[in-house]
Design a protein around this motif. Sequence first.
Motif, PDB file in Angstrom:
ATOM      1  N   PRO A  51      -0.987 -84.248  23.190  1.00 27.21           N
ATOM      2  CA  PRO A  51      -1.648 -84.103  24.495  1.00 27.21           C
ATOM      3  C   PRO A  51      -2.887 -84.979  24.620  1.00 27.21           C
ATOM      4  CG  PRO A  51      -1.989 -82.151  23.121  1.00 27.21           C
ATOM      5  CD  PRO A  51      -0.946 -82.983  22.439  1.00 27.21           C
ATOM      6  N   ASN A 111      -5.167 -76.832  27.724  1.00 31.09           N
ATOM      7  CA  ASN A 111      -4.278 -76.314  28.758  1.00 31.09           C
ATOM      8  C   ASN A 111      -4.754 -74.999  29.364  1.00 31.09           C
ATOM      9  OD1 ASN A 111      -2.282 -78.395  28.618  1.00 31.09           O
ATOM     10  ND2 ASN A 111      -1.620 -77.528  26.657  1.00 31.09           N
ATOM     11  N   SER A 112      -5.881 -74.478  28.888  1.00 33.96           N
ATOM     12  CA  SER A 112      -6.413 -73.232  29.427  1.00 33.96           C
ATOM     13  C   SER A 112      -7.928 -73.255  29.313  1.00 33.96           C
ATOM     14  CB  SER A 112      -5.856 -72.022  28.663  1.00 33.96           C
ATOM     15  OG  SER A 112      -6.375 -71.984  27.340  1.00 33.96           O
ATOM     16  N   GLY A 161      -5.322 -80.794  32.325  1.00 33.90           N
ATOM     17  CA  GLY A 161      -4.300 -79.884  31.852  1.00 33.90           C
ATOM     18  C   GLY A 161      -4.472 -78.457  32.323  1.00 33.90           C
TER      19      GLY A 161
END
Length: 422
Positions: free
Chosen positions: A9, A33-34, A72
């Motif tokens: 990523p 991603n969070s 993301g």
Amino acid sequence: MIPQGQSDPAADVPRHNWARNVRYAARAFHRPNSVDELRRLVGGSTRIRAVGSGHSFNRFGDTAGDLVTLAGLPPVVDVDPERGQVTVAGAMRYGDVAQQLHTQGYALANLASLPHISVAGAVATATHGSGQTHGNLATSVAALELVTADGDLLHVDRDDDAFTGMVVGLGALGLVTRVTLDVVPAFELSQYVRLDLPHEALDEALGSAYSVSVFTDWRTPRLREVWRKQVADQPPPPADWLGTTAADEPRHPVLGMPAENCTPQLGEPGPWHERLPHFKLGFTPSSGDELQSEYHVPRTAAADALAALDDVAHLIAPVLQVSELRTVAADELWLSPNHRRDSFVLHFTWTDDTAAVLPVVAAVEERLAPFAPRPHWGKVFVTDPAELAARYPRYADFAALLTNLDPKGKFGTDLLDRYFPR
């Protein structure tokens, strides 16, 4: 090690800015991603910065530590009709937000010249559109959510005492995950391009429509083009408007670039988000190979500022692609170039030649010095830190806020630390 068959990523994190004049020096690149993953990353880092669309031309966003993209995180666009606001993911591009807003019947009051820029990055640098009654994009911010230096999640809004100091934060107060913006009902605009404006008509032209940009090359006695973005139900400008003539075909601000890249002109009405920017979302904005500088002076000093630069026009023209003149309304944001003064904005799109451009930037700043110019935070400038501090009444207050929220300089960079030493 990345497991076989999976992608890294971090490979999706930009390694250089949009203009490629800055290659990021980060030791590691991240794409969480969070928000929880982001919080852990920030909490465990000693030096970290967020990169948005990369549409910055200096090293305020560069770091030798961790560089992180927030692209993301979930692309939230959450409209609150009762409050007249929308909450969006900070990493989203204005163009993407605008399209979703429009489908729900809402609009933002203004947009920048290109819709490719991220919301959080544009707000943090007080990036703007044009219009005498419009503030820069940061003035539409009603609330921010950000991850602070210790990894905590902080929410601030207009009820917080330090809010006006945090909105234009240069990415130095935390990593902005969400931004709440004021919205208005969707509307339509028509865009007309007029040619060869006399200098004496500039002031009237700038106040003649919803949003106005004037382009010049510093070579001719007249201002080359006027881009008027007016409410669609208003009549078109008359044939002899301010001594100009109407463009008979679509134009690009940079000579030689395709007009296809630009938003529709010739008076064709259309949605706000397809007229306020100069450039279409799916096309290369501006020329792509360039540097940029921009200076905000008092609105009342427009004519004098232009006259002051006449003596260095012979230096400007050889390294210039195009220059844009605009207006922006005053605001109360501490580090906004428009803080407590209506502004006349002189924008320069330079050739992609740093060595040739920097001496000209210095000459421009010297000529504009009597007008206390405030440079755009995301563009090329050489202003001395002490001089710049003197041009912002709340500069010391921001420095104190910075020390309070990030005492160890986790979000600092070499350039940021030069202007805000701790």
